[in-house]
Design an enzyme around this catalytic site. Structure first.
Site, mmCIF file in Angstrom:
data_model
loop_
_atom_site.group_PDB
_atom_site.id
_atom_site.type_symbol
_atom_site.label_atom_id
_atom_site.label_comp_id
_atom_site.label_asym_id
_atom_site.label_seq_id
_atom_site.Cartn_x
_atom_site.Cartn_y
_atom_site.Cartn_z
ATOM 1 C CB SER A 185 35.763 51.994 61.795
ATOM 2 O OG SER A 185 36.703 51.480 62.707
ATOM 3 C CG LEU A 232 41.792 36.366 52.991
ATOM 4 C CD1 LEU A 232 41.351 37.789 53.287
ATOM 5 C CD2 LEU A 232 42.507 36.319 51.647
ATOM 6 C CG ASP A 265 30.765 46.603 65.382
ATOM 7 O OD1 ASP A 265 29.639 46.955 65.017
ATOM 8 O OD2 ASP A 265 31.797 46.864 64.756
#
Lengths: 484, 295
Positions: free
Chosen positions: A157, A264, A305
């Site tokens: 974002s 990751l 979120d």
């Protein structure tokens, strides 16, 4: 119409953002006003999901993202960042993301403005991103990492994500914040007179100061990645060893205010899961449910979120949870009324005490001229999955019905219903989790799963996943231990 | 005010005019080019303030105002009139030379027919009179510099001089001989001071500027933003101009300027949301970058 706006604005963080955004960019389209769009219950929850399809937030699957990134237009300097995201634009982009769950409720022009604003943000140039790394971590990325991919794999974002490999050989995702963005957005949010004035135009009867304060707090929190890293690390520690829930570890020595480095992880995306067979979808749904409520009741934390882009799926119910920028922490005092409400309605089936616990928590104006039955009738939809111990399939229709009830202003109860500020973000359970489960058409005996998690019940595991959780449950760390 | 059409569609049509003025595969760089100050400052947030401030100054010349008052259809189609000006500016700034020349030739033809007698001063006027065209030009150029310095990204002294010099060609396009056109900040200031004795606020000036400062029919929120722009425009005027209109000029404190900038940022985001605007801006950015990397 005003009342619908009040319901809208008071009810969810998403809706708060929507009101803010709409106040900023609301336009008249053929006489259809924003409020009417909201009140008309056109709020299909799939709005949030559709939005997710275009929101480049995945940490894996680099290839497809690269196509979207306009490297020829890359932001090369701090001035480029300021031109692209300064002077309210960064704030509006952020509000747009927060409002994504009520996407369908926004006027088309507002939606277009927000999506165009997002489109208008190109990636940082490799040099600019490397400069942030050097400033934050003291050395250029080529020296800090064994391998560094100068091309971002995704937009976040207020930053972007790069892949790298640490000197120890760990593959990591490095989220790099746009330089200067935090200062610009903080300055914009320090000066909220415009927002306040426009909210007064949009929602004259609303607690404008409360809205603005909540908005400001949530956005400012997200600007400090250290908070996000701490949230993620707490949940990583808590769920370590869990059979299906996984939160990537943070690499603290490579994380600062503007950089957060974590393991990751690659996996299937939400859209892929929708094509999986029923058993696989059910297992994934059960894991989402367990994660949300174990986080809430046991870690006293809720990720505000619940964006489908923040989940990676690995099959057999295994899910990796990403992005903890908007985590709300709760106290015991906050949580007790929620448990009381679930217990009095679903376990004790005692409308009078259910109503009393609503009033005590501030969800219902005390002494409202309503019968207990009316109160139960209005709110029961939110508890529909867990009122009876039976297998229930969450459908898109159910998720839509929940959202419609949120914005239902015609019910006699609506004018006496309130959402206390500390629970605002929790409503994302209704706008987010149920939407995801509905899209997945997930089936489970949710009540039985809930009973495993409710702190006031002590019941044995009800599903194979529950059984598989037992060793983790026995060995999981205390809250003090994960905060250390 | 009932004789005026409302201003609905102002943003949409201005945006379309801008986007349409920025070519997709131009044969040449036009009269300014990607290395110009004019291009660099074109997307500044202060542009709406600059445009309105220019209108307020331009209207104070009785003969320039009379031409608009007696010949323009602005009362029936104010939005179309403003959008046409936006489109003309985009074409002459970013368009190929041939297209810019065609647009300018069209304006010159129209100006030939705009002649008459000003009812206030009793003087004859013609819109193709270089003296009137120069005033209109100078008011816009100066407003661009002033508005940027107050509400946008300020120009350095050097860039301000360069910009004013670059803009000489814009005046030539509408028919002002180059030797008459100020080509530096100092020359522009001297010119503006020299015209001042001829300026006055006529009823037509008052009517048209009152409209643009508070256009009826805007969306509620855009109207709210417009209040900030109005204050910015009035606050940015020279005090003699504001006095001439009789406007109370609010003090532009640092806090008010920050709020006005926010309002301009939101308005810019709304503008950016219109079809084609983002792409047009990206075309400009890419050409500026290509030029910079070849330099």
């Amino acid at each position: 119409m005003r009342r619908s706006l009040r319901a809208l604005a008071a009810v969810t963080a998403g809706a708060i953002a929507a009101a803010g955004v709409a106040a900023l960019v609301r336009r008249r389209i053929g006489g259809l006003r924003f409020q009417r769009g909201m009140a008309a219950a056109q709020l299909a929850v799939r709005g949030g999901l559709r939005y997710a399809g275009s929101a480049p937030r995945l940490f894996a699957a680099a290839g497809e993202q690269r196509q979207r990134l306009r490297t020829d237009l890359a932001m090369q300097t701090a001035d480029d960042i300021a031109a692209t995201l300064g002077t309210m634009k960064g704030v509006m982009v952020k509000l747009g993301q927060m409002a994504s769950y009520v996407d369908e409720g926004l006027a088309p022009s507002v939606r277009r403005t927000l999506s165009r604003l997002q489109d208008s943000v190109p990636p940082m140039s490799p040099e600019l991103a490397a400069g942030v790394i050097a400033e934050e971590l003291g050395a250029p990325p080529e020296r800090l990492f064994a391998r560094w991919d100068p091309e971002p794999i995704a937009a976040a974002s207020i930053g972007q994500v790069h892949r790298a490999i640490t000197p120890d050989g760990l593959a990591v995702a490095v989220k790099v914040q746009y330089p200067g963005i935090a200062e610009m957005m903080a300055a914009d949010l320090d000066n909220v007179s415009l927002l306040r004035r426009m909210l007064r135009v949009t929602a004259p009867s609303q607690d404008v100061e409360g809205l603005v304060a909540e908005l400001r707090e949530r956005v400012l929190e997200e600007l400090d990645y250290r908070r996000e890293a701490a949230n993620q690390q707490r949940l990583h520690r808590y769920f370590a060893g869990h059979p299906t829930i996984s939160v990537p570890a943070v690499v603290p020595e490579l994380s600062t205010r503007r950089v957060v480095t974590s393991e990751l992880v690659t996996g299937a995306r939400f859209a892929d899961v929708l094509g999986w067979d029923a058993r696989q979808r059910d297992l994934a749904g059960e894991t989402l449910y367990r994660f949300v409520f174990r986080s809430l009741y046991e870690v006293h934390a809720f990720n505000g979120d619940p964006h489908p882009g923040n989940y990676l799926f690995h099959g057999d119910g295994k899910v990796t949870f990403l992005d903890f920028g908007m985590v709300k922490h709760f106290t015991d005092t906050d949580l007790l009324p929620l448990m009381d409400m679930a217990r009095t309605l679903c376990v004790d089936d005692d409308p009078g005490r259910f109503r009393a616990s609503l009033e005590e928590a501030g969800f219902l104006v005390p002494g409202a001229p309503l019968s207990d039955a009316q109160v139960v009738d209005h709110l029961a939809v939110f508890y529909q999955l867990i009122r009876e111990p039976a297998a229930v399939t969450v459908t898109g229709e159910y998720a839509s019905a929940v959202v419609r009830r949120f914005f239902d202003v015609r019910s006699p109860v609506a004018q006496y219903a309130r959402i206390p500020r500390s629970y605002v973000i929790l409503q994302r359970i209704n706008l987010g989790l149920f939407a995801l489960l509905g899209e997945m058409k997930a089936t489970a005996n949710w009540r039985a799963v809930a009973e495993e998690i409710w702190p006031f019940m002590e019941v044995p595991p009800s599903t194979p996943m529950g059984v598989a959780e037992q060793p983790w449950l026995a060995a999981r760390p205390s809250l003090d231990a994960i905060s250390a | 005010m009932s004789e005026h059409a409302d201003a609905a569609g102002l943003i949409e049509r201005s945006a379309a005019a801008f986007a349409g003025g920025v070519p997709e595969a131009p044969a040449d760089d036009g009269f300014f080019g990607p290395a110009s100050v004019a291009w660099r400052i074109s997307g500044d947030l202060s542009a709406p303030v600059a445009g309105l401030r220019a209108l307020l100054l331009q209207a104070l010349h009785p003969l320039a105002m009379a031409g608009v008052d007696q010949h323009s259809d602005w009362r029936a189609d104010p939005v179309g009139r403003l959008a046409a000006t936006s489109g003309y500016l985009a074409i002459t700034t970013f368009g190929e030379r041939a297209r810019a020349e065609r647009a300018a030739a069209r304006v010159r033809r129209i100006h030939e027919r705009v002649r008459g007698v000003d009812g206030v001063t009793g003087q004859e006027y013609c819109a193709s009179d270089p003296a009137l065209l120069l005033w209109v030009h100078a008011a816009l150029v100066e407003s661009n510099v002033v508005a940027r310095n107050l509400f946008g990204t300020p120009l350095t002294d050097e860039d301000a001089d360069r910009y004013i010099e670059e803009m000489v060609v814009a005046a030539q396009l509408v028919g002002v001989p180059a030797e008459l056109v100020p080509d530096s900040v100092a020359a522009l200031d001297r010119y503006l001071a020299s015209v001042r004795p001829r300026l006055r606020c006529t009823p037509a000036a008052r009517e048209s500027t009152a409209y643009v400062l508070d256009p009826p029919g805007l969306d509620e929120e855009v109207a709210e933003i417009w209040q900030d722009i109005r204050e910015a425009v009035l606050g940015s005027l020279p005090s003699w101009a504001a006095d001439s209109y009789g406007y109370q000029v609010p003090e532009l404190t640092a806090g008010r300027r920050a709020e006005i900038r926010q309002a301009l940022g939101v308005l810019d985001a709304v503008f950016l949301g219109e079809p084609g605007v983002l792409e047009a801006r990206q075309r400009i950015t890419l050409r500026m970058r290509q030029t910079a990397s070849h330099a």
